[in-house]
Design a protein around this motif. Structure first.
Motif, PDB file in Angstrom:
ATOM      1  N   VAL A   6       0.788  -1.551  -0.017  1.00  0.00           N
ATOM      2  CA  VAL A   6      -0.106  -0.090  -0.260  1.00  0.00           C
ATOM      3  C   VAL A   6       0.432   1.590   0.313  1.00  0.00           C
ATOM      4  O   VAL A   6       1.911   1.157   0.627  1.00  0.00           O
ATOM      5  CB  VAL A   6      -0.934   0.148   1.028  1.00  0.00           C
ATOM      6  N   THR A  23      -4.421   1.254   8.466  1.00  0.00           N
ATOM      7  CA  THR A  23      -3.969  -0.166   7.446  1.00  0.00           C
ATOM      8  C   THR A  23      -2.968  -1.341   7.635  1.00  0.00           C
ATOM      9  O   THR A  23      -3.835  -2.021   7.657  1.00  0.00           O
ATOM     10  CB  THR A  23      -3.121   0.270   5.666  1.00  0.00           C
ATOM     11  N   LEU A 117     -10.935  -2.001   3.477  1.00  0.00           N
ATOM     12  CA  LEU A 117     -10.123  -2.617   3.400  1.00  0.00           C
ATOM     13  C   LEU A 117     -10.264  -4.430   3.036  1.00  0.00           C
ATOM     14  O   LEU A 117      -9.405  -5.205   2.048  1.00  0.00           O
ATOM     15  CB  LEU A 117      -8.805  -2.617   4.170  1.00  0.00           C
TER      16      LEU A 117
END
Length: 226
Positions: A6, A23, A117
């Motif tokens: 990412v 994340t 996600l």
């Protein structure tokens, strides 16, 4: 499957750090870079391997929409999730036309971020294992975008805030709940909750099941699709 690599593109250092922590708190994701403007993002992707970009729209010199358009012009094999305060229908429509896999409107909670996600990770796990895609696989690709989309084409008299409250509430639940239970948890009427839940079912963001009781009518229960 290897971790999803990412790149975070955000000019506010504090927000960038939050996005990085969020994340990396989701299983299967690794942040390989953090940059603060569009030019740096384009240069990073050209030089290093990136699977997913978490992209803000309000960036210095070049907007996120412009970065996204340039990525598509170059045919870069990278997916994009927009995380931005941009919520006007014109901007959101432009973004969706560029083929993003998710749209998270600021401000947001971790549960919302994680749900997007995880939906993206599930999509990759299913599709990358196959050389050819069946119709149901293609439908799944589009349902990921629907579950992650921004406030584009919201039905009349619907509120984005109420939609976010319901999604955030469902993201914290482990078992399907009735419309009455969801209404109580969110703080809205049962009739309002039912309207929004039916809309989410049509989008594929919420799954509806029926529980048959020994006495009385069966109860519809709802669960967020991840």
């Amino acid at each position: 499957m290897d971790d999803i690599r990412v790149l975070i593109v955000e000019d506010d250092p504090m927000v960038a750090e939050i996005n990085k922590k969020f994340t990396e708190a989701v299983t299967g994701f690794t942040v390989v870079g953090v940059v603060k403007d569009g030019a740096a993002a384009l240069a990073f992707v050209a030089q290093k391997s990136v699977d997913l970009i978490i992209l803000d729209n309000y960036l210095p010199e070049k907007t996120g929409v412009e970065v996204l358009a340039e990525l598509r012009r170059r045919d870069q094999p990278v997916d994009v999730i927009m995380v931005t305060a941009a919520d006007d229908s014109k901007t959101v429509s432009r973004i969706l036309r560029q083929g993003v896999v998710g749209y998270i409107a600021k401000p947001f909670k971790f549960e919302r971020y994680r749900a997007v996600l995880e939906a993206y990770r599930s999509f990759r796990e299913k599709t990358l294992k196959k050389t050819n895609l069946a119709q149901e696989d293609i439908d799944e690709m589009f349902s990921v975008r629907q579950r992650s989309a921004g406030p584009d084409d919201i039905p009349k008299n619907f509120s984005q805030q109420t939609m976010n409250l319901i999604i955030d509430f469902l993201a914290n639940q482990t078992a399907p709940l009735s419309a009455e239970e969801i209404a109580a948890g969110v703080g809205i009427s049962r009739v309002t909750a039912r309207r929004y839940l039916e809309y989410f079912v049509d989008l594929g963001r919420v799954q509806r099941t029926m529980e048959y009781l020994t006495v009385g009518r069966p109860v519809h229960r709802f669960k967020l699709v991840l």
